[in-house]
Design an enzyme around this catalytic site. Structure first.
Site, PDB file in Angstrom:
ATOM      1  N   VAL A   1       0.845  -1.203   0.000  1.00 39.40           N
ATOM      2  CA  VAL A   1       0.000   0.000   0.000  1.00 39.40           C
ATOM      3  C   VAL A   1       0.876   1.248   0.000  1.00 39.40           C
ATOM      4  O   VAL A   1       0.596   2.220  -0.712  1.00 39.40           O
ATOM      5  CB  VAL A   1      -0.934   0.000   1.241  1.00 39.40           C
ATOM      6  CG1 VAL A   1      -1.770   1.265   1.290  1.00 39.40           C
ATOM      7  CG2 VAL A   1      -1.836  -1.237   1.236  1.00 39.40           C
ATOM      8  N   GLU A   2       1.958   1.221   0.767  1.00 45.89           N
ATOM      9  CA  GLU A   2       2.811   2.402   0.914  1.00 45.89           C
ATOM     10  C   GLU A   2       3.677   2.678  -0.313  1.00 45.89           C
ATOM     11  O   GLU A   2       3.857   3.829  -0.702  1.00 45.89           O
ATOM     12  CB  GLU A   2       3.735   2.232   2.141  1.00 45.89           C
ATOM     13  CG  GLU A   2       3.026   2.339   3.478  1.00 45.89           C
ATOM     14  CD  GLU A   2       2.592   3.758   3.815  1.00 45.89           C
ATOM     15  OE1 GLU A   2       2.997   4.701   3.111  1.00 45.89           O
ATOM     16  OE2 GLU A   2       1.838   3.925   4.777  1.00 45.89           O
ATOM     17  N   SER A   3       4.244   1.609  -0.905  1.00 43.66           N
ATOM     18  CA  SER A   3       5.302   1.849  -1.896  1.00 43.66           C
ATOM     19  C   SER A   3       5.388   0.788  -2.987  1.00 43.66           C
ATOM     20  O   SER A   3       6.361   0.780  -3.731  1.00 43.66           O
ATOM     21  CB  SER A   3       6.647   1.868  -1.165  1.00 43.66           C
ATOM     22  OG  SER A   3       6.906   0.576  -0.615  1.00 43.66           O
TER      23      SER A   3
ATOM     24  N   TYR B   1      -7.419   2.889   3.755  1.00 44.93           N
ATOM     25  CA  TYR B   1      -6.124   2.258   4.017  1.00 44.93           C
ATOM     26  C   TYR B   1      -6.263   0.807   4.484  1.00 44.93           C
ATOM     27  O   TYR B   1      -5.645  -0.099   3.916  1.00 44.93           O
ATOM     28  CB  TYR B   1      -5.374   3.097   5.059  1.00 44.93           C
ATOM     29  CG  TYR B   1      -3.894   2.834   5.150  1.00 44.93           C
ATOM     30  CD1 TYR B   1      -3.012   3.389   4.225  1.00 44.93           C
ATOM     31  CD2 TYR B   1      -3.364   2.054   6.171  1.00 44.93           C
ATOM     32  CE1 TYR B   1      -1.651   3.176   4.320  1.00 44.93           C
ATOM     33  CE2 TYR B   1      -1.995   1.830   6.274  1.00 44.93           C
ATOM     34  CZ  TYR B   1      -1.143   2.400   5.346  1.00 44.93           C
ATOM     35  OH  TYR B   1       0.207   2.174   5.440  1.00 44.93           O
TER      36      TYR B   1
END
Length: 251
Positions: A85-87, A187
């Site tokens: 999700v982040e990167s 998220y």
């Protein structure tokens, strides 16, 4: 003999499961996989075989290490999906505003808070080992603070102060009943959607890349005087692999 054949098939299946990092992850999933409309939306977005293959390719060198560290600390393995999700599991990823970086997207302040050195030569927010251990320590701290992994994940995204305010306003610790910003509202569904795909890839027409349940890399501490080229020669690594496993060095 039929019984013998069946036993052989069962033994083969068990062996395959032991050798599969994906099965090990499934066994470690512990969150409630609520099928909300947001989760269904992100299942569709992430569930494209082409996109999911890119994610798997990116994650392949790091996932065994992340899963092992989380198991050691008793953390649900859905949280190993946060770097997707982040990167998209890219340790060189930089946020659009250039304020956070690395696989776990640490801000400079939170990176330093969890023992990462950041200077012109070195940015340990990109260090695979240090950033992962820092993220796990942070997530564990957030879980101890809120008593819920969902709230820990939400606070990882939006900060503990904001989640604390949302919990106080709603007088509830149920993530789904909190008033949070849209990015945070999406998220946890992203993490759950990714876990659903790994749990049941056939439903999405996805064939999971075979990720063996064994280490991709070892951790070594060479003397600081060693030249990078000598280190790569001794470790029998080419420049691409070295950059993939040691992205924290700026020069």
């Amino acid at each position: 003999d039929i019984l013998g054949d069946n036993l052989q098939k069962i033994n083969q299946a068990q062996l395959q499961n032991q050798n599969s990092l994906w099965q090990r992850m499934r066994d470690g999933f512990a969150l409630e996989h609520r099928q909300t409309k947001e989760v269904l939306y992100w299942e569709k977005r992430y569930g494209s075989p082409k996109y999911f293959n890119i994610i798997m390719q990116n994650a392949a060198p790091y996932l065994y290490f992340v899963v092992t560290e989380m198991e050691r600390r008793g953390i649900p393995l859905e949280l190993a999906l946060i770097p997707i999700v982040e990167s998209t599991y890219n340790p060189n990823a930089v946020s659009p505003a250039a304020v956070s970086t690395g696989m776990w997207q640490f801000l400079a302040g939170s990176g330093k808070r969890f023992g990462m050195t950041i200077n012109s030569d070195l940015d340990e927010r990109k260090d695979i080992v240090k950033s992962t251990r820092g993220a796990i320590t942070y997530l564990q701290y957030l879980h101890d603070l809120f008593g819920s992994w969902e709230l820990a994940i939400a606070a990882y995204n939006w900060g503990e102060g904001n989640i604390n305010n949302a919990v106080t306003s709603a007088n509830s610790k149920d993530f789904y009943s909190l008033d949070v910003r849209d990015v945070t509202k999406q998220y946890i569904p992203k993490v759950i959607a990714l876990a659903s795909i790994i749990q049941n890839p056939e439903r999405f027409g996805i064939t999971l890349t075979n990720l063996p349940n064994k280490p991709y890399f070892a951790i070594t501490y060479p003397p600081s005087s060693v030249a990078v080229s000598d280190f790569m020669n001794q470790a029998n690594m080419d420049a691409t692999i070295n950059k993939k496993l040691n992205p924290q060095y700026n020069s």
